[in-house]
Design a protein around this motif. Structure first.
Motif, mmCIF file in Angstrom:
data_model
loop_
_atom_site.group_PDB
_atom_site.id
_atom_site.type_symbol
_atom_site.label_atom_id
_atom_site.label_comp_id
_atom_site.label_asym_id
_atom_site.label_seq_id
_atom_site.Cartn_x
_atom_site.Cartn_y
_atom_site.Cartn_z
ATOM 1 N N LYS A 152 2.827 36.401 75.878
ATOM 2 C CA LYS A 152 3.638 36.350 74.647
ATOM 3 C C LYS A 152 2.746 36.425 73.410
ATOM 4 O O LYS A 152 3.048 37.130 72.450
ATOM 5 C CB LYS A 152 4.483 35.074 74.604
ATOM 6 C CG LYS A 152 5.670 35.097 75.520
ATOM 7 C CD LYS A 152 6.415 33.762 75.430
ATOM 8 C CE LYS A 152 7.490 33.660 76.484
ATOM 9 N NZ LYS A 152 8.137 32.329 76.468
ATOM 10 N N TYR A 155 1.239 39.942 73.197
ATOM 11 C CA TYR A 155 2.297 40.872 72.791
ATOM 12 C C TYR A 155 2.582 40.727 71.301
ATOM 13 O O TYR A 155 2.667 41.714 70.563
ATOM 14 C CB TYR A 155 3.564 40.622 73.608
ATOM 15 C CG TYR A 155 4.662 41.588 73.284
ATOM 16 C CD1 TYR A 155 4.726 42.825 73.927
ATOM 17 C CD2 TYR A 155 5.637 41.297 72.332
ATOM 18 C CE1 TYR A 155 5.739 43.736 73.638
ATOM 19 C CE2 TYR A 155 6.633 42.201 72.024
ATOM 20 C CZ TYR A 155 6.683 43.418 72.682
ATOM 21 O OH TYR A 155 7.665 44.309 72.368
ATOM 22 N N SER A 156 2.710 39.488 70.850
ATOM 23 C CA SER A 156 2.982 39.222 69.437
ATOM 24 C C SER A 156 1.857 39.748 68.561
ATOM 25 O O SER A 156 2.094 40.376 67.525
ATOM 26 C CB SER A 156 3.170 37.726 69.223
ATOM 27 O OG SER A 156 3.350 37.443 67.860
ATOM 28 N N TYR A 159 1.968 43.752 68.713
ATOM 29 C CA TYR A 159 3.160 44.527 68.364
ATOM 30 C C TYR A 159 3.996 43.947 67.231
ATOM 31 O O TYR A 159 5.008 44.510 66.864
ATOM 32 C CB TYR A 159 4.032 44.731 69.604
ATOM 33 C CG TYR A 159 3.247 45.438 70.694
ATOM 34 C CD1 TYR A 159 2.895 46.765 70.561
ATOM 35 C CD2 TYR A 159 2.822 44.743 71.820
ATOM 36 C CE1 TYR A 159 2.157 47.411 71.540
ATOM 37 C CE2 TYR A 159 2.088 45.386 72.797
ATOM 38 C CZ TYR A 159 1.761 46.710 72.652
ATOM 39 O OH TYR A 159 1.023 47.331 73.625
#
Length: 160
Positions: A152, A155-156, A159
Motif C-alpha cells: 500500500k 503503491y501510494s 501512483y
C-alpha cells in the motif's frame, strides 16, 4: 577526361567502404541485441523473484486451503486459484503437481486415481493437512498483513 570520371572511386575502394559500413552496422546491431537481451533477463529475474514469493510461500498454503474446500485434481486447483484471484495469479500445473507430490509425501494430502471419467489423480486434504493449514495461516497472518501494508505504501508513493 569525361565529366563524372573524377567522381568515381575504384571498385575495390567502394567495396572496402561497404564492408566497413556493414561491419559497423553488424557491431551496432550486436551491441543493441546484447542490451535488449540483458534487459529481458533482468525483467525475467524480477518476475521470477516476485513469483517465488507466491510460489514458495503462499502456494503450498493456498493449495491446502483450496483442498480444504473440497477434493479436486491439480488442474482444477490451478483454475480455482485463478478464479479466486480474478486471473491475477494462475499457478502453472507444472508447479502444482510437484507440490502436490511433496504435500502427499508429508502426509498433508492424499491422492487417489479416479478411473470413472478419465484417469486423473484426485487429491484431498488430510487431518494433518488441516492442522498444518491452520498453523501456517496463524504463523503467516502478521507477515501477510505487513506485506500488504508495504505494498500500500509503495503503491501510494508511486501512483499518488
Amino acid at each position: 577526361m569525361h565529366r563524372g570520371t573524377l567522381d568515381k572511386k575504384p571498385t575495390n575502394e567502394v567495396s572496402k567502404e561497404n564492408e566497413i559500413d556493414i561491419k559497423d552496422e553488424e557491431k551496432r546491431l550486436y551491441i543493441e541485441y546484447k542490451k535488449k537481451l540483458s534487459e529481458l533477463r533482468r525483467v525475467r529475474k524480477e518476475k521470477e523473484a516476485v513469483g517465488q514469493v507466491f510460489t514458495k510461500g503462499l502456494l503450498p498454503l493456498y493449495v491446502l486451503y483450496t483442498l480444504s474446500l473440497g477434493e479436486t485434481n491439480g488442474n482444477d486447483i490451478s483454475h480455482k486459484i485463478g478464479e479466486r484471484t480474478n486471473g491475477h495469479w494462475i499457478p502453472s500445473t507444472g508447479g502444482i503437481y510437484p507440490l502436490l507430490k511433496k504435500l502427499e509425501k508429508e502426509k498433508l494430502v492424499v491422492g487417489e486415481w479416479n478411473e470413472s471419467k478419465k484417469a486423473q489423480r484426485i487429491y484431498q486434504i488430510t487431518e494433518q493437512g488441516r492442522l498444518e493449514l491452520e498453523n501456517k495461516k496463524y504463523l503467516l497472518r502478521d507477515r501477510i498483513e505487513e506485506a500488504l501494508e508495504v505494498f500500500k505504501i509503495i503503491y501510494s508513493d508511486l501512483y499518488n
